[in-house]
Design a protein around this motif. Structure first.
Motif, PDB file in Angstrom:
ATOM      1  N   LEU A 248       0.793  -1.360   0.014  1.00 36.17           N
ATOM      2  CA  LEU A 248       0.084   0.048   0.051  1.00 36.17           C
ATOM      3  C   LEU A 248       0.977   1.269  -0.024  1.00 36.17           C
ATOM      4  CD1 LEU A 248      -2.787  -0.768   2.482  1.00 36.17           C
ATOM      5  CD2 LEU A 248      -2.998  -0.795   0.182  1.00 36.17           C
ATOM      6  N   ASN A 249       1.794   1.327   0.854  1.00 36.17           N
ATOM      7  CA  ASN A 249       2.717   2.411   0.856  1.00 36.17           C
ATOM      8  C   ASN A 249       3.582   2.661  -0.717  1.00 36.17           C
ATOM      9  OD1 ASN A 249       2.710   3.399   3.443  1.00 36.17           O
ATOM     10  ND2 ASN A 249       3.886   1.629   3.948  1.00 36.17           N
ATOM     11  N   LYS A 250       3.697   1.590  -1.322  1.00 36.64           N
ATOM     12  CA  LYS A 250       4.401   1.635  -2.732  1.00 36.64           C
ATOM     13  C   LYS A 250       3.575   2.333  -3.633  1.00 36.64           C
ATOM     14  CE  LYS A 250       7.795  -1.930  -2.344  1.00 36.64           C
ATOM     15  NZ  LYS A 250       8.284  -3.431  -2.712  1.00 36.64           N
ATOM     16  N   LEU A 251       2.257   1.965  -3.571  1.00 35.88           N
ATOM     17  CA  LEU A 251       1.013   2.365  -4.242  1.00 35.88           C
ATOM     18  C   LEU A 251       0.706   3.694  -3.875  1.00 35.88           C
ATOM     19  CD1 LEU A 251      -1.237   1.755  -6.459  1.00 35.88           C
ATOM     20  CD2 LEU A 251      -2.788   1.008  -4.580  1.00 35.88           C
ATOM     21  N   ALA A 252       0.578   4.220  -2.631  1.00 34.81           N
ATOM     22  CA  ALA A 252       0.612   5.452  -2.296  1.00 34.81           C
ATOM     23  C   ALA A 252       1.766   6.412  -2.872  1.00 34.81           C
ATOM     24  CB  ALA A 252       0.559   5.579  -0.794  1.00 34.81           C
ATOM     25  N   ALA A 253       2.891   5.877  -2.730  1.00 34.04           N
ATOM     26  CA  ALA A 253       3.872   6.931  -3.338  1.00 34.04           C
ATOM     27  C   ALA A 253       4.035   6.939  -4.688  1.00 34.04           C
ATOM     28  CB  ALA A 253       5.301   5.987  -3.001  1.00 34.04           C
ATOM     29  N   MET A 254       3.681   5.856  -5.566  1.00 43.68           N
ATOM     30  CA  MET A 254       3.552   6.174  -7.045  1.00 43.68           C
ATOM     31  C   MET A 254       2.143   6.930  -7.309  1.00 43.68           C
ATOM     32  SD  MET A 254       2.670   2.871  -9.716  1.00 43.68           S
ATOM     33  CE  MET A 254       1.254   2.646  -9.132  1.00 43.68           C
ATOM     34  N   VAL A 255       1.081   6.800  -6.619  1.00 45.94           N
ATOM     35  CA  VAL A 255       0.019   7.396  -7.047  1.00 45.94           C
ATOM     36  C   VAL A 255       0.196   9.026  -6.682  1.00 45.94           C
ATOM     37  CG1 VAL A 255      -2.547   8.009  -6.657  1.00 45.94           C
ATOM     38  CG2 VAL A 255      -1.558   5.697  -7.169  1.00 45.94           C
TER      39      VAL A 255
END
Length: 320
Positions: A248-255
């Motif tokens: 989720l942290n990786k997704l949040a960083a990307m978005v």
């Protein structure tokens, strides 16, 4: 093949709207009078500079001011006897080892901070200091009467909000004290208590801002906020972990990187007098990323490191 009447009129209209939106996005002062800044927040000390001294202490503030910090970021809570104190947490376990809420103790009963505290945005690093006392907001205003400060309110406690508003008025600090809160419901109470103080975007308002930007409507909408204080997306999953799950942290960083790190958005806000501050940055690469986007300033736990960066990159930082 003939074009339908709807497309015949819709496509030129849409094209005209897009061109008009881009034109005013780049030239917002043709539609809006920009806010006049009371101060320039290039260097902000997060929790008064919590990487170099114990957070929210007078020693931390004096250290940050020695590094020519432009403003202090502070968090406020209310004691049982009605004193506004600086504390990030309502419960004192992390800071002092005492499992009590600030609101359950009188000011004179507040415990000392621990001898060392982990720096939240630099995991594995610890701050130390000889000053371990919790301090009241009134004492801070008295000691540093002209130092700009951002005051974050985490709970909708009307007594707390009204006392902060009253202290700001008493010390004649309306222009140099910023209301900050994540929640719009709390910010509404803050603005009602002292509407003369400038205020920052809440999370909901920040999302609305980004939506308006992508819809092309931002140039045509009034912005009452004077500060956009936002996390820098590149710190997610490095020094900032908003979610317990790494995925989720990786997704949040990307978005969030795709949505927020837009130079045209930052420049538009700056031209309208909305000062953009990225937090909480503790590494030189992040300082560089923030200023290269055109940010007004950076909030850090390490004011000495940011001062060193600004002094050695004066041209590039000012050019932003």
């Amino acid at each position: 093949m003939t074009m339908s009447p709807l497309l015949y009129y819709a496509l030129p209209t849409l094209g005209g709207y897009v061109m008009l939106s881009i034109f005013f996005l780049r030239r917002p002062r043709l539609l809006h009078t920009p806010w006049a800044p009371a101060f320039l927040p290039r260097l902000g000390a997060h929790r008064a500079g919590s990487g170099e001294r114990l957070e929210h202490t007078i020693e931390a503030m004096e250290n940050s001011m020695a590094q020519r910090s432009d403003f202090l970021e502070l968090d406020c809570q209310l004691t049982q006897d009605g004193v506004v104190v600086l504390s990030h947490d309502e419960n004192l376990s992390r800071q002092s080892g005492v499992n009590r809420d600030v609101s359950s103790l009188d000011f004179e009963e507040l415990p000392l901070y621990k001898e060392e505290l982990e720096v939240y945005f630099s995991p594995g690093h610890f701050a130390h200091g000889s000053d371990r006392r919790m301090v009241s907001l009134e004492d801070v205003f008295r000691r540093f009467p002209r130092m700009p400060m951002s005051v974050e309110v985490k709970k909708g406690n009307e007594e707390l909000i009204n006392k902060i508003a009253g202290l700001v008025r008493h010390f004649d600090r309306n222009e140099i004290t910023i209301w900050a809160s994540e929640k719009s419901s709390i910010m509404k109470k803050c603005r009602a208590a002292n509407p003369e103080m400038p205020f920052a975007f809440t999370i909901t308002r920040g999302l609305w801002l980004v939506l308006l930007y992508y819809l092309g409507l931002l140039p045509f909408v009034h912005i009452p906020e004077r500060f956009f204080i936002c996390f820098l997306p590149t710190i997610i999953n490095r020094t900032y972990f908003p979610f317990p799950c790494s995925g989720l942290n990786k997704l949040a960083a990307m978005v969030s990187k795709w949505l927020i790190m837009r130079k045209s958005l930052i420049q538009h806000l700056e031209q309208r007098g909305v000062q953009v501050i990225f937090w909480c940055l503790n590494e030189e690469s992040d300082f560089e990323a923030a200023y290269s986007l055109g940010a007004t300033g950076v909030m850090t736990d390490y004011p000495t490191a940011l001062r060193h960066y600004l002094d050695n990159h004066r041209g590039s930082a000012q050019a932003s």
